[in-house]
Structure formats: C-alpha cells, structure tokens
Design a protein around this motif. Structure first.
Motif, mmCIF file in Angstrom:
data_model
loop_
_atom_site.group_PDB
_atom_site.id
_atom_site.type_symbol
_atom_site.label_atom_id
_atom_site.label_comp_id
_atom_site.label_asym_id
_atom_site.label_seq_id
_atom_site.Cartn_x
_atom_site.Cartn_y
_atom_site.Cartn_z
ATOM 1 N N MET A 172 7.212 -1.384 1.678
ATOM 2 C CA MET A 172 6.710 -2.536 2.416
ATOM 3 C C MET A 172 5.336 -2.241 3.025
ATOM 4 O O MET A 172 5.012 -1.097 3.315
ATOM 5 C CB MET A 172 7.683 -2.905 3.554
ATOM 6 N N GLY A 173 4.557 -3.294 3.177
ATOM 7 C CA GLY A 173 3.311 -3.180 3.909
ATOM 8 C C GLY A 173 2.058 -3.101 3.071
ATOM 9 O O GLY A 173 0.947 -3.100 3.615
ATOM 10 N N ILE A 174 2.186 -3.031 1.735
ATOM 11 C CA ILE A 174 0.998 -3.046 0.881
ATOM 12 C C ILE A 174 0.592 -4.497 0.656
ATOM 13 O O ILE A 174 1.414 -5.337 0.275
ATOM 14 C CB ILE A 174 1.271 -2.336 -0.449
ATOM 15 N N ALA A 205 7.248 1.922 5.093
ATOM 16 C CA ALA A 205 6.227 0.916 5.355
ATOM 17 C C ALA A 205 4.939 1.631 5.705
ATOM 18 O O ALA A 205 4.950 2.751 6.226
ATOM 19 C CB ALA A 205 6.646 -0.024 6.475
ATOM 20 N N THR A 206 3.846 0.974 5.432
ATOM 21 C CA THR A 206 2.544 1.587 5.657
ATOM 22 C C THR A 206 2.005 1.270 7.045
ATOM 23 O O THR A 206 2.440 0.328 7.709
ATOM 24 C CB THR A 206 1.536 1.098 4.608
ATOM 25 N N GLU A 229 0.295 9.946 3.670
ATOM 26 C CA GLU A 229 0.037 8.954 2.633
ATOM 27 C C GLU A 229 0.175 7.547 3.181
ATOM 28 O O GLU A 229 -0.614 6.661 2.860
ATOM 29 C CB GLU A 229 0.988 9.124 1.453
ATOM 30 N N ASP A 230 1.179 7.336 4.021
ATOM 31 C CA ASP A 230 1.518 5.995 4.479
ATOM 32 C C ASP A 230 0.847 5.615 5.793
ATOM 33 O O ASP A 230 0.650 4.434 6.067
ATOM 34 C CB ASP A 230 3.038 5.870 4.633
ATOM 35 N N ASN A 231 0.531 6.598 6.613
ATOM 36 C CA ASN A 231 -0.050 6.304 7.919
ATOM 37 C C ASN A 231 -0.797 7.531 8.419
ATOM 38 O O ASN A 231 -0.197 8.588 8.613
ATOM 39 C CB ASN A 231 1.056 5.928 8.917
#
Length: 282
Positions: A172-174, A205-206, A229-231
């Motif tokens: 989620m979040g892209i 989620a990003t 990678e995500d945050n």
C-alpha cells in the motif's frame, strides 16, 4: 502465550539514495552490514535490491550473490529474499537473479501503474516465472499491488503453478496503486483466509504509513515489513539512523498485540523453509 510475527527488513529498495538519507545502504558491503544489524534487532527475512555504481537499480546477479553470501556467512539462518521488482530494469533483467536460487523472491502476478510508468507483468511472463520458481525451488512472496494479483495467485495455486503455502504481501501507499487504508487490510485478510488458507501474509505501506501498516497487520495475525526501502524517516522530520532502528521499533511494538518477533526457527517453520543448524540452536 504470544504468537510470532515475522519481521522482514527491506534494506535498500530501488528509489531512495544516500542523498535522501545517508543510512541507505547501496553497495554490497554496507548492505550486508545493515542486514546483520537488522537481524540483531529482530528481523529474520531480508528483502534485497542491488544498485549500480551510480546508485541506480541494478540486476547484476554477481551483486545479488555478493550480498547473499555476506548475509549467509554472518547470519546463516536469516532468510534472504531477492527482489524482482521493475523500477529501472527490463523484464529479462529482473528475473536473472533467480538463477542463484535464493530461498525466496518477490513475485508480482499482474501489472500495475507506478508513478512514472507501468510495472509490467504480462500473463505469459507471470506463468513462466511461476513455473521457474517451482523448478528452482524458490519460495515466492506474492506482491499484491492490486487486489487482482491476489486472485491471480489463487488461480495459479489451483492450477499447480504455485506450491502450497505461499507468502502473500499487501503493498500500500504507492501512487496510482492501493492506498494505505486499514479497511483494505481487513478485506485482504478475509480474502486470504478464504482463497489461500494455508498462506502466510504480511502488509506494508510506504512513507509515514509504514508504522500504521505494521500495527494493522500485527492486530490481525499477519506479519510485518519495515526498512529504508519503504520509509527513510523514523518520525516526522527525523531521518532514520539505520534499518536496525526501524526494525527495533517494530520488534518492541509486537508486545502491544500479544505477539513477539519470530525467531529464525519460527520464521522458517512458518514459511515452510528448511531449518538450518543455527536455527535449531546447534
């Protein structure tokens, strides 16, 4: 009694660079060191991307091999998961790393819009890769950027193109894909139970929603992913000091949901991967 939660650390990714956060590891030596620190903080799965000399997404199997070997030597029971993601790489390049036979690899079962292009996974490629994963003995983590990818995974499983008990991850979040919403996790978890009841599942989620996604998964019996990678931030306006710092926060969070960070042995049992001597404490 608490139940185990597998913590995956996504150490590098394809987007953030050392200009965004100096802690992002982009060369094999630093990636291995970051993975070791994350393992010591509670992560038992390491999701690996590699970069070229200019920090761009790369596909060189030699780089993947160097990272995997370094992690294996220092943390023999950590699960190494190669990324086959699309950013900056052709379809052929993305899957070249599979010939190294990592224990796990990411696998998207459909195409989706990314902010600057299409993440292409045509039907023929999906089916060919599914067969290769079985032939090479690689456990897939199905990356669900769109709910249709979950239903495609169930179809592949029914047709014998996936082995039983896959790992499935909600992403989620892209931008242009799934938004970070708790209701989506409820829907996803319910569909997993119905369609692939023997699957393990996680969600991520990003950006600022990374920690929210960790909480949503822990509360529903799922597993978690964190990492630079995500945050690249630990909190608003404050860059994360390391992947290990993000892992340690999630490891501490587990107790709030009657969970505990899965040990290497628990991780391998949950994922159906062979035990290593180190995992058995021998």
């Amino acid at each position: 009694m608490t139940t185990p939660a597998i913590i995956t650390v996504a150490i590098t990714g394809a987007v953030p660079t050392t200009r965004d956060n100096p802690a992002v590891p982009v060369v094999p030596e630093r990636q291995v060191a970051s993975a070791i620190e994350a393992y010591e903080a509670g992560a038992t799965v390491c999701h690996v991307h590699v970069r070229d000399a200019d920090e761009r997404p790369a596909s060189d199997p030699a780089l993947y091999g160097e990272v995997e070997q370094g992690i294996r030597e220092a943390c023999p029971d950590m699960v190494v998961q190669f990324s086959t993601g699309a950013r900056g790489r052709t379809i052929e390049e993305r899957f070249a790393c599979l010939e190294l036979r990592p224990e796990m690899a990411s696998f998207s079962t459909g195409s989706v819009n990314f902010p600057t292009g299409i993440y292409e996974n045509p039907p023929d490629v999906v089916e060919d890769v599914a067969k290769r994963l079985i032939d090479l003995g690689i456990k897939p983590e199905i990356e669900v950027f769109d709910m249709a990818m979950l239903y495609k995974a169930a179809d592949l499983l029914q047709r014998g193109l996936l082995n039983a008990g896959p790992q499935v991850q909600l992403v989620m979040g892209i931008k242009n894909a799934l938004p970070p919403r708790e209701s989506l996790v409820d829907f996803f978890a319910a569909e997993i139970r119905e369609l692939i009841p023997d699957a393990t599942w996680t969600c991520m989620a990003t950006g600022r929603y990374q920690l929210d996604a960790n909480r949503w998964a822990l509360a529903r019996g799922g597993h978690v992913r964190t990492g630079l990678e995500d945050n690249i931030f630990y909190s608003k306006g404050r860059l994360a000091a390391s992947n290990a710092e993000l892992v340690a926060r999630v490891a501490d969070l587990c107790a709030e949901y009657d969970r505990h960070p899965a040990s290497p042995a628990e991780t391998r049992e949950l994922l159906g991967l062979p035990m290593r001597a180190e995992s058995m404490g021998t």
